[in-house]
Design a protein around this motif. Sequence first.
Motif, PDB file in Angstrom:
ATOM      1  N   LEU A   1       4.417 -16.340  -2.583  1.00  0.00           N
ATOM      2  CA  LEU A   1       3.375 -15.305  -2.634  1.00  0.00           C
ATOM      3  C   LEU A   1       3.666 -14.197  -1.619  1.00  0.00           C
ATOM      4  O   LEU A   1       3.475 -13.015  -1.902  1.00  0.00           O
ATOM      5  CB  LEU A   1       2.008 -15.924  -2.353  1.00  0.00           C
ATOM      6  CG  LEU A   1       1.384 -16.713  -3.503  1.00  0.00           C
ATOM      7  CD1 LEU A   1       0.172 -17.487  -3.020  1.00  0.00           C
ATOM      8  CD2 LEU A   1       0.996 -15.787  -4.636  1.00  0.00           C
ATOM      9  N   VAL A   2       4.118 -14.581  -0.433  1.00  0.00           N
ATOM     10  CA  VAL A   2       4.460 -13.570   0.564  1.00  0.00           C
ATOM     11  C   VAL A   2       5.570 -12.673   0.030  1.00  0.00           C
ATOM     12  O   VAL A   2       5.560 -11.459   0.230  1.00  0.00           O
ATOM     13  CB  VAL A   2       4.881 -14.226   1.903  1.00  0.00           C
ATOM     14  CG1 VAL A   2       5.448 -13.188   2.859  1.00  0.00           C
ATOM     15  CG2 VAL A   2       3.704 -14.924   2.552  1.00  0.00           C
TER      16      VAL A   2
ATOM     17  N   ILE B   1      -9.915  -5.923  -1.064  1.00  0.00           N
ATOM     18  CA  ILE B   1      -9.919  -7.318  -0.621  1.00  0.00           C
ATOM     19  C   ILE B   1     -11.315  -7.715  -0.154  1.00  0.00           C
ATOM     20  O   ILE B   1     -11.840  -8.768  -0.509  1.00  0.00           O
ATOM     21  CB  ILE B   1      -8.899  -7.510   0.521  1.00  0.00           C
ATOM     22  CG1 ILE B   1      -7.477  -7.408  -0.019  1.00  0.00           C
ATOM     23  CG2 ILE B   1      -9.110  -8.851   1.207  1.00  0.00           C
ATOM     24  CD1 ILE B   1      -6.424  -7.254   1.048  1.00  0.00           C
ATOM     25  N   LEU B   2     -11.945  -6.832   0.641  1.00  0.00           N
ATOM     26  CA  LEU B   2     -13.266  -7.160   1.184  1.00  0.00           C
ATOM     27  C   LEU B   2     -14.310  -7.229   0.061  1.00  0.00           C
ATOM     28  O   LEU B   2     -15.185  -8.081   0.082  1.00  0.00           O
ATOM     29  CB  LEU B   2     -13.679  -6.128   2.231  1.00  0.00           C
ATOM     30  CG  LEU B   2     -12.868  -6.187   3.526  1.00  0.00           C
ATOM     31  CD1 LEU B   2     -13.259  -5.061   4.460  1.00  0.00           C
ATOM     32  CD2 LEU B   2     -13.046  -7.532   4.221  1.00  0.00           C
ATOM     33  N   ALA B   3     -14.162  -6.338  -0.910  1.00  0.00           N
ATOM     34  CA  ALA B   3     -15.133  -6.346  -2.008  1.00  0.00           C
ATOM     35  C   ALA B   3     -14.744  -7.363  -3.077  1.00  0.00           C
ATOM     36  O   ALA B   3     -15.535  -7.691  -3.947  1.00  0.00           O
ATOM     37  CB  ALA B   3     -15.233  -4.958  -2.620  1.00  0.00           C
ATOM     38  N   LEU B   4     -13.519  -7.868  -3.000  1.00  0.00           N
ATOM     39  CA  LEU B   4     -12.959  -8.792  -3.978  1.00  0.00           C
ATOM     40  C   LEU B   4     -13.253  -8.306  -5.398  1.00  0.00           C
ATOM     41  O   LEU B   4     -13.905  -8.980  -6.192  1.00  0.00           O
ATOM     42  CB  LEU B   4     -13.497 -10.219  -3.775  1.00  0.00           C
ATOM     43  CG  LEU B   4     -12.632 -11.329  -4.382  1.00  0.00           C
ATOM     44  CD1 LEU B   4     -11.244 -11.322  -3.748  1.00  0.00           C
ATOM     45  CD2 LEU B   4     -13.257 -12.684  -4.173  1.00  0.00           C
TER      46      LEU B   4
ATOM     47  N   THR C   1      11.225  -2.911  -0.714  1.00  0.00           N
ATOM     48  CA  THR C   1      10.367  -2.281  -1.711  1.00  0.00           C
ATOM     49  C   THR C   1      11.184  -1.522  -2.740  1.00  0.00           C
ATOM     50  O   THR C   1      10.828  -1.462  -3.907  1.00  0.00           O
ATOM     51  CB  THR C   1       9.375  -1.324  -1.021  1.00  0.00           C
ATOM     52  OG1 THR C   1       8.762  -2.032   0.054  1.00  0.00           O
ATOM     53  CG2 THR C   1       8.305  -0.853  -1.979  1.00  0.00           C
TER      54      THR C   1
ATOM     55  N   LEU D   1      -7.409  -2.794   1.519  1.00  0.00           N
ATOM     56  CA  LEU D   1      -8.333  -3.489   2.406  1.00  0.00           C
ATOM     57  C   LEU D   1      -9.734  -3.547   1.799  1.00  0.00           C
ATOM     58  O   LEU D   1     -10.373  -4.595   1.762  1.00  0.00           O
ATOM     59  CB  LEU D   1      -8.373  -2.775   3.759  1.00  0.00           C
ATOM     60  CG  LEU D   1      -9.238  -3.429   4.815  1.00  0.00           C
ATOM     61  CD1 LEU D   1      -8.751  -4.816   5.141  1.00  0.00           C
ATOM     62  CD2 LEU D   1      -9.281  -2.574   6.067  1.00  0.00           C
TER      63      LEU D   1
ATOM     64  N   HIS E   1       4.460  -9.727  -1.749  1.00  0.00           N
ATOM     65  CA  HIS E   1       3.594  -8.812  -0.993  1.00  0.00           C
ATOM     66  C   HIS E   1       3.750  -7.356  -1.409  1.00  0.00           C
ATOM     67  O   HIS E   1       2.778  -6.663  -1.697  1.00  0.00           O
ATOM     68  CB  HIS E   1       3.861  -8.964   0.498  1.00  0.00           C
ATOM     69  CG  HIS E   1       2.991  -8.114   1.352  1.00  0.00           C
ATOM     70  ND1 HIS E   1       1.771  -8.553   1.813  1.00  0.00           N
ATOM     71  CD2 HIS E   1       3.135  -6.859   1.823  1.00  0.00           C
ATOM     72  CE1 HIS E   1       1.205  -7.602   2.517  1.00  0.00           C
ATOM     73  NE2 HIS E   1       2.009  -6.564   2.556  1.00  0.00           N
ATOM     74  N   CYS E   2       5.013  -6.889  -1.450  1.00  0.00           N
ATOM     75  CA  CYS E   2       5.193  -5.452  -1.675  1.00  0.00           C
ATOM     76  C   CYS E   2       4.980  -5.070  -3.135  1.00  0.00           C
ATOM     77  O   CYS E   2       4.991  -3.895  -3.478  1.00  0.00           O
ATOM     78  CB  CYS E   2       6.557  -5.010  -1.184  1.00  0.00           C
ATOM     79  SG  CYS E   2       7.919  -5.814  -2.006  1.00  0.00           S
TER      80      CYS E   2
ATOM     81  N   THR F   1      10.268 -10.681  -4.712  1.00  0.00           N
ATOM     82  CA  THR F   1      10.177  -9.270  -4.339  1.00  0.00           C
ATOM     83  C   THR F   1      10.599  -8.368  -5.494  1.00  0.00           C
ATOM     84  O   THR F   1      10.638  -7.154  -5.340  1.00  0.00           O
ATOM     85  CB  THR F   1      11.056  -8.948  -3.117  1.00  0.00           C
ATOM     86  OG1 THR F   1      12.433  -9.118  -3.488  1.00  0.00           O
ATOM     87  CG2 THR F   1      10.742  -9.833  -1.939  1.00  0.00           C
TER      88      THR F   1
ATOM     89  N   LEU G   1       2.214  -6.255  -4.735  1.00  0.00           N
ATOM     90  CA  LEU G   1       0.764  -6.329  -4.931  1.00  0.00           C
ATOM     91  C   LEU G   1       0.139  -5.080  -4.325  1.00  0.00           C
ATOM     92  O   LEU G   1       0.668  -4.487  -3.391  1.00  0.00           O
ATOM     93  CB  LEU G   1       0.189  -7.585  -4.250  1.00  0.00           C
ATOM     94  CG  LEU G   1       0.792  -8.904  -4.704  1.00  0.00           C
ATOM     95  CD1 LEU G   1       0.184 -10.061  -3.918  1.00  0.00           C
ATOM     96  CD2 LEU G   1       0.572  -9.129  -6.182  1.00  0.00           C
ATOM     97  N   HIS G   2      -1.017  -4.713  -4.851  1.00  0.00           N
ATOM     98  CA  HIS G   2      -1.558  -3.420  -4.434  1.00  0.00           C
ATOM     99  C   HIS G   2      -2.957  -3.485  -3.856  1.00  0.00           C
ATOM    100  O   HIS G   2      -3.557  -2.458  -3.578  1.00  0.00           O
ATOM    101  CB  HIS G   2      -1.532  -2.447  -5.612  1.00  0.00           C
ATOM    102  CG  HIS G   2      -0.147  -2.298  -6.174  1.00  0.00           C
ATOM    103  ND1 HIS G   2       0.835  -1.609  -5.503  1.00  0.00           N
ATOM    104  CD2 HIS G   2       0.423  -2.797  -7.286  1.00  0.00           C
ATOM    105  CE1 HIS G   2       1.956  -1.669  -6.203  1.00  0.00           C
ATOM    106  NE2 HIS G   2       1.738  -2.395  -7.287  1.00  0.00           N
ATOM    107  N   ALA G   3      -3.500  -4.693  -3.686  1.00  0.00           N
ATOM    108  CA  ALA G   3      -4.879  -4.799  -3.198  1.00  0.00           C
ATOM    109  C   ALA G   3      -5.026  -4.056  -1.868  1.00  0.00           C
ATOM    110  O   ALA G   3      -4.273  -4.271  -0.940  1.00  0.00           O
ATOM    111  CB  ALA G   3      -5.239  -6.268  -3.013  1.00  0.00           C
TER     112      ALA G   3
ATOM    113  N   GLU H   1      -4.468 -11.421  -7.896  1.00  0.00           N
ATOM    114  CA  GLU H   1      -4.191 -12.667  -7.177  1.00  0.00           C
ATOM    115  C   GLU H   1      -3.852 -13.791  -8.147  1.00  0.00           C
ATOM    116  O   GLU H   1      -2.918 -14.553  -7.930  1.00  0.00           O
ATOM    117  CB  GLU H   1      -5.400 -13.072  -6.330  1.00  0.00           C
ATOM    118  CG  GLU H   1      -5.470 -12.366  -4.985  1.00  0.00           C
ATOM    119  CD  GLU H   1      -4.357 -12.799  -4.049  1.00  0.00           C
ATOM    120  OE1 GLU H   1      -4.265 -13.999  -3.742  1.00  0.00           O
ATOM    121  OE2 GLU H   1      -3.573 -11.936  -3.635  1.00  0.00           O
TER     122      GLU H   1
END
Lengths: 503, 275
Positions: free
Chosen positions: B103-104, B117-120, B80, B114, B107-108, B172, B110-112, B128
């Motif tokens: 994409l992985v 993500i659930l509410a998209l 990071t 939880l 990861h560090c 990264t 991106l800031h979405a 994304e």
Amino acid sequence: MNPRIRAGLAGGIFGALITLISVDQVVYLAGMLAGTTAGMMVAYMEPQKKWLDGLRQGIQAGLLGGLFIVIAKLLRAILINPLIGDSTDLGGQFMLGLNGLVIATIISAIFAVIATLPRPQDLIGRYAMVAILTLIYPWIDQYFQYRFMGEVIPVLVFVLMALGLNIVVGYAGLLDLGYAAFFAIGAYATAMVASPHFGISLSFWLVIWIAAAVAAIFGVILGAPTLPLRGDYLAIVTLGFGEIVPIAATNLDTFSLSILGFKVIDNINLTGGPKGINPINRPYLPGIGAFQSSQPIPWYYLILIIMIFSIFFILRLRNSRLGRAWTAMREDELAAEAMGINIVKTKLLAFSMGATFSGFAGAFYGSYISAIFPESFRFEVSVMLLCMVILGGMGNIPGVILGGLLIQFADRLFLPQLSNMMQSIISSPQVQLPSSLSFLHELSFASDFRLLLFGITLVVMMLLRPEGLIPSERQRMELHADEEPVVEQQQTEVYTARNQETV
Amino acid sequence: MSENLLLKATGIVKQFGGLTAVNNVDFNIPRGSITSLIGPNGAGKTTFFNMITGLYVPTSGTIVFDGEEIQGLKPDAVTTRGIGRTFQNIRLFAHMTALENVLVGQHCRLHASLLGILALTKKVREEEAAAHKRAQELLEYVGLGRSRANELSKNLPYGDQRRLEIARALATNPKLLLLDEPTAGMNPQETDDLTRLMRKVRDELGITVLLIEHDMKVVMGISEHITVLDHGAKIAEGSPEEIRNNEQVIEAYLGRGAAAHGKGGRQTAATGLRT
């Protein structure tokens, strides 16, 4: 083998087994299931562009499947019915079989034709078709008086849990042998805030969220000690938790806590001990009133709604940065860490997200049964859930649902029916059992052979199809990379299409 | 001078039980440079690498990266802060596609959350979409076209897997890129291509590169700065020219005899290092 014959065989064997052990009217259900299986399989194995080709292919597979049902119906009429005092009218039985065949053919044809539509209409069509069959099922059940609803609802509860376990095992690759613990925690949380036990009775619509939140918190609490562990060691610790929770529930009927000699809590009955807690409040909806155990239809739709809602959110998780982090962690924990993924956070999120859906299931189950006992959450439950995930196809939602439905229906409907039938055959006056076989009278096929049958199924699956019935694309490529290069090409394309959808 | 150093390691010691793998090494990486770490097998290069990236905690010593001490941080925290890496034996996520691997890597960055993500939420959707676009660009940047993006990474040819690992590390958003033997097992053509890629990464993206490499042609051709380790200790550092003519280095690589052989021996040794 010709895909049409294969699909027809699969659907046919499925339908025939059901027909063989069931009474007359179930033949319609057998036809529906055989047709669905045959139609979906044939369209998948032999994709067609023109709808006429699809129609032909679907009809052929459906007819073959239906043929099995007719044969099964006749066999039953000739061999079994005389012994158990069921109808021996060959003509009538043949007509019933034909009805099954017609239904199988029509449904198979519909699925095959839908599959010829361009993407994504074909997917929408297929899901719509499944949705229609699922939605009208209660009326079919009522019309033909199957009385299966009482079993269908718990089946769906277990499928919901399998979906949650799939997050932990299938996505994040953390082998959890104690998943039933979260089911128990969800159910007990429900019982404590929605029953006369503590005199609290919150509405079910609030309780279900409380249960999910409590389960999620316990997911983190039970997940934390397993963080440094991998593979076998992780499995053993989760196994321990799976045992601890029901035992704690059994013993927490006299709970005292003293800190520094001061009694903070004195002898509280927390869980009701071995007798459990009952009655638990039922959901209430204006217009329907409180749900009754004698009226399964509202329950059926409620669990369906919870499931659809869960699948919707599980898919969002899967296609997010979190879902990718889970997969990466499963593939190579060290590399994932070097790519900036916080392993602690990611693992705990997998445990708690998995537990959440079990919490929903626990809350529903608690108020559906209206009583909970520590006995309902034993190790067996965790193992069965794991089998459901593995049988269907780890990491793939349709696979997990199929695996769950198969195992649960086999366990709750098929085996008991089979067992009843065997018992009536054995005890019919025409059958003179030699004395050496008289022990058969004491055998109950359902309970005695259940685990044996699971065992055999798992062994056979692992040998023939280790990736499960409907594997995720990933798994399939992993295990069968050397075979059928052409098919793999198509799969890659499917994968491409799916990825583009996510974009 | 020191503000021009991106990474400054001082007095690094790493002991495994009784074995000292790295012994009191000082090591600097100038900002914007291509620096190489070379030495015979077992010299402690990869151990040193792993201490920078947080896989190992140094027994003693400090590592300052971009003005901040990073020794003892977890690997994800190091990443990071801006250090990306590849592995000596490729460690891609074998059953994820090339695109997903990259994409992985993001990861560090991106800031979405939880809930997001659930509410998209719109923000998450846009993030994304941007991540997918950037992943495609990175794949093209390292020379893996669109056609390869949706292949499982384990099905890619060996050379492409090496490139994909670099793309994943670039995702990264590193200030420092650590490459552990990136050309191992490659044919001369692939090696040339990869060397060009490394130079491109530094020149175009301004990313500092630290390289562990056995192929002396690559090392001598690309590095501005070389450090030589032997038996866990630093025996030399300097420009390729200096290293090429350093007695101790020749000795470490070719044995005492070759160095003692006088001018003739040295000529042979230097040729060895030059090829």
